[in-house]
Enzyme design. Structure first.
Site, PDB file in Angstrom:
ATOM      1  N   HIS A 191      34.805  24.195 103.871  1.00 44.15           N
ATOM      2  CA  HIS A 191      34.875  24.798 102.583  1.00 44.15           C
ATOM      3  C   HIS A 191      34.511  24.150 101.389  1.00 44.15           C
ATOM      4  O   HIS A 191      34.042  24.671 100.616  1.00 44.15           O
ATOM      5  CB  HIS A 191      36.344  25.487 102.396  1.00 44.15           C
ATOM      6  CG  HIS A 191      36.407  26.584 103.344  1.00 44.15           C
ATOM      7  ND1 HIS A 191      36.968  26.525 104.668  1.00 44.15           N
ATOM      8  CD2 HIS A 191      35.996  28.035 103.410  1.00 44.15           C
ATOM      9  CE1 HIS A 191      36.915  27.522 105.146  1.00 44.15           C
ATOM     10  NE2 HIS A 191      36.205  28.473 104.601  1.00 44.15           N
ATOM     11  N   GLU A 433      35.840  36.338 113.926  1.00 44.96           N
ATOM     12  CA  GLU A 433      35.428  34.992 113.744  1.00 44.96           C
ATOM     13  C   GLU A 433      36.147  34.160 114.976  1.00 44.96           C
ATOM     14  O   GLU A 433      36.307  32.866 114.869  1.00 44.96           O
ATOM     15  CB  GLU A 433      35.809  34.416 112.542  1.00 44.96           C
ATOM     16  CG  GLU A 433      36.883  34.790 111.980  1.00 44.96           C
ATOM     17  CD  GLU A 433      37.186  34.582 110.357  1.00 44.96           C
ATOM     18  OE1 GLU A 433      36.623  33.357 109.913  1.00 44.96           O
ATOM     19  OE2 GLU A 433      38.157  34.951 109.768  1.00 44.96           O
ATOM     20  N   ASP A 457      33.820  30.137 111.797  1.00 46.26           N
ATOM     21  CA  ASP A 457      34.820  29.658 112.543  1.00 46.26           C
ATOM     22  C   ASP A 457      34.544  30.333 114.101  1.00 46.26           C
ATOM     23  O   ASP A 457      35.137  29.638 115.043  1.00 46.26           O
ATOM     24  CB  ASP A 457      35.855  30.681 112.233  1.00 46.26           C
ATOM     25  CG  ASP A 457      36.633  30.025 110.783  1.00 46.26           C
ATOM     26  OD1 ASP A 457      37.082  28.833 111.086  1.00 46.26           O
ATOM     27  OD2 ASP A 457      36.964  30.615 109.812  1.00 46.26           O
ATOM     28  N   CYS A 504      28.287  37.142 108.005  1.00 48.19           N
ATOM     29  CA  CYS A 504      28.698  36.339 106.620  1.00 48.19           C
ATOM     30  C   CYS A 504      28.861  34.888 107.037  1.00 48.19           C
ATOM     31  O   CYS A 504      29.327  34.231 105.946  1.00 48.19           O
ATOM     32  CB  CYS A 504      29.735  37.186 105.895  1.00 48.19           C
ATOM     33  SG  CYS A 504      31.386  36.940 106.637  1.00 48.19           S
TER      34      CYS A 504
HETATM   35  C1  PEP Z   1      33.425  32.203 108.730  1.00 42.81           C
HETATM   36  O1  PEP Z   1      34.202  31.739 109.265  1.00 42.81           O
HETATM   37  O2  PEP Z   1      32.399  32.231 109.072  1.00 42.81           O
HETATM   38  C2  PEP Z   1      33.749  32.825 107.448  1.00 42.81           C
HETATM   39  C3  PEP Z   1      32.638  33.398 106.711  1.00 42.81           C
HETATM   40  O3  PEP Z   1      34.750  32.510 106.702  1.00 42.81           O
HETATM   41  P1  PEP Z   1      35.098  31.143 106.191  1.00 42.81           P
HETATM   42  O4  PEP Z   1      33.666  30.251 106.044  1.00 42.81           O
HETATM   43  O5  PEP Z   1      35.594  31.315 104.788  1.00 42.81           O
HETATM   44  O6  PEP Z   1      36.146  30.638 107.049  1.00 42.81           O
HETATM   45 MG    MG Z   2      36.276  31.914 108.558  1.00 42.18          MG
END
Ligand code: PEP
Ligand code: MG
Length: 584
Positions: A191, A433, A457, A504
């Site tokens: 993140h 995910e 994820d 996403c």
């Molecule tokens: C993911 O896990 O692909 C996602 C879009 O959520 P995050 O990156 O916030 O875990």
């Molecule tokens: Mg995620």
């Protein structure tokens, strides 16, 4: 000149000066001071050594009282080391003649001693290496407790170099001052990396040893496109990078001019391109580069940029701003996805042994109902100002999804009783995910209004590869056939109930993977705003039918490298020029 390589996580080319950020584990950075500051640094070192000796005397006295004189002797050895001229003299010499900062000189000198002890072969010495580490930390504790470098000390634009950064540290960066950052640790989908892209701060992570190699105020080039960091660049390298910077700027201007071109494949299949955001301010940029709304709003950043829980009004203001800015286009608000590498202060105090498999995301929300309901009230209130969708993260069981939806309905009842307007038909969907969700997608499709595949994820859990760990970064890839099959299963599950699917995860912006997503039938891609023009360029040059053929074959291949090689070869043949950088 020194060239280091890492993982490119946020694009851009920056030439600047190093600002070294120390971390809480007392990893010391190589800092030098002007000659005039040496006397002050020597005083600091002397005071820290003395304070450590006083601490140890107090510990020794307590140990004598509680454990007897024999056991307390170990502290005599510790005190002796700190008083020993052969340890102290090199510290002061380094400060006075090499102009090292006190921390740096202490760290180097203890390092020399530890190496000497370790090489002696005699266990009487080798076992003392841990004692030396303890002593080093004690002395540094006094030095850094009094002078722990923080971002508050950054007063001019610079490139931050650190061992690691948390997502909330990155989210708190002053964009005027932090031109780029480089870390020793981290992965592409951590993140911290995502925040760097959101804030448009070029970054390279996983550059092993950079925090030791870099020196304060040293000239540095950060290439966030190729994952290269150059310390003390030559004139020729500077010229080359200035040239590339100019080309990149030209490319961005061209892409903005093309923002209104339709996102349709060569055989006429529309692919909707949406933006992922962490902050409401980003909506404008998503629209400016041609995004058709927001496919993922990571609302947990409201928590990560504050040291207390946001109030309902703070939530509401953020969501309302987004709704108003998207002006009726798509807006998917994901409920808080805290945990794993995204911590609140409260949770840092209660660390989990394995936070990625712990009480994160929807699990955390379902076990903290007042917090969850506060957010849901705010989202629903914002839904009165324009269309939005609610998305739940990390759904693993159908019960979780039903429970989350039931809580939304409870909150709706409360709002209705209070006469507060909201959209009663707000669509409620989920992230796919976790492999479990992909495998039984058809069961979820009965209760979910839509799916959004989160490859960050999904890849991590399918391949057992920590998304934040640079040591296994090579293994982290959505091109693994197992991941492709999970995407296929998700599509099949969604089709059984005719519900829409988007992707996403960060991989949606990787061009070869985007080809496969289109081939597997995904018609909405949500990516960081910087990637929208690039993905649109891809969409406009591929045929969906050809992508489908490529994806069918890729599903049957054995390894990620087979899949990558195959996709690249086929695309190069059938659709030449698709993977060009477009830098010129
Ligand atoms: C993911 O896990 O692909 C996602 C879009 O959520 P995050 O990156 O916030 O875990
Ligand atoms: Mg995620």
């Amino acid at each position: 000149m020194e060239v280091l390589r890492g993982i490119a996580v946020s694009p851009g080319l920056v030439i600047g000066r190093v600002f070294l950020l120390e971390d809480e584990d007392r990893r010391v950075v190589r800092r030098f001071t002007p000659a005039a500051g040496s006397a002050e640094e020597s005083d600091r070192a002397r005071a820290a050594l003395q304070a450590s000796i006083s601490d140890l005397q107090a510990v020794k006295e307590r140990a004598e009282r509680e454990m007897g004189t024999e056991a307390a002797k170990i502290f005599l050895f510790h005190i002796g080391v700190l008083q020993d001229k052969s340890l102290r003299d090199p510290i002061f010499k380094r400060i006075e003649t090499e102009h090292m900062a006190a921390e740096h000189a202490v760290d180097e000198t203890f390092g020399d001693w530890a190496r000497r002890f370790a090489s002696m072969g005699d266990s009487a010495f080798t076992t003392k290496v841990n004692d030396l580490e303890d002593l080093r930390n004690r002395v540094l504790g006094h030095l850094m407790g009094e002078h722990n470098r923080t971002l508050d000390e950054l007063k001019h634009p610079a490139i931050v170099v650190a061992d690691d950064l948390t997502p909330s540290q990155a989210a708190g960066f002053n964009r005027e001052l932090v031109q780029a950052f480089v870390t020793d640790r981290g992965g592409r989908t951590s993140h911290t990396a995502i925040v760097a892209r959101a804030l448009n701060i070029p970054a390279v992570v996983g550059v092993r040893g950079v925090d030791k190699a870099a020196q304060e105020d040293q000239a540095i080039i950060v290439d966030g496109l190729e994952g290269v960091v150059i310390l003390d660049p030559t004139d020729e390298q500077l010229d080359r990078y200035r040239d590339r910077q100019a080309r990149l700027e030209r490319r961005q201007t061209v892409w903005k001019e093309r923002a209104s071109e339709p996102s349709v494949t060569t055989d006429g299949v529309p692919i909707r391109l949406l933006g992922n955001i962490e902050f409401p301010d980003e909506v404008a940029h998503v629209l400016e580069v041609g995004g058709h709304g927001v496919g993922l709003y990571r609302t947990e950043f409201l928590y990560l940029t504050s040291d207390r829980e946001p109030s309902e009004e703070e939530h509401y203001n953020a969501y309302r701003r987004c709704v108003e800015q998207v002006r009726g286009m798509e807006l998917v608000v994901r409920t808080v996805d805290l945990g794993a590498d995204k911590y609140t202060q409260h949770r840092v105090e209660l660390p989990e042994r394995n936070p990625f498999l712990g009480n994160r995301s929807i699990r955390y929300c379902l076990s903290n109902l007042p917090m969850f309901k506060r957010q849901l009230r705010a989202i629903l209130r914002a839904s009165a100002h324009g269309p939005l969708k609610i998305m739940f993260p990390l759904i693993t069981t159908v019960q979780e999804l039903r429970q989350a939806k039931a809580i939304v309905r409870d909150v709706m009842e409360d709002l209705a009783e209070e006469g507060i307007p909201f959209d009663r038909n707000v669509p409620m969907g989920m992230m796919v995910e976790v492999p479990a969700a992909a495998v039984i997608a058809s069961s979820f499709a009965r209760d979910a209004a839509f799916f959004s595949i989160g490859t960050n994820d999904l890849v991590q859990y399918t391949l057992a590869v920590d998304r934040t760990n640079e040591r296994v970064a090579d293994l982290f890839t959505a091109m693994h056939p197992a991941v492709l099959r999970l995407v296929r299963d998700t599509m099949r599950g969604a089709k059984s109930r005719q519900i829409p699917v988007s992707c996403c995860g960060e991989s949606a912006a990787e061009l070869d993977f985007a080809v496969l997503l289109i081939g597997l039938g995904v018609r909405t891609l949500s990516v960081g705003s910087f990637s929208i023009p690039q993905v649109k360029r891809l969409v406009r040059s591929v045929s969906a039918e050809e992508c489908a053929r490529i994806a069918r074959r890729a599903l049957s291949l054995e390894s990620p490298s087979d899949v990558s090689a195959y996709v690249r070869e086929r695309v190069r043949k059938a659709m030449p020029g698709v993977f060009d950088s477009g830098e010129d």
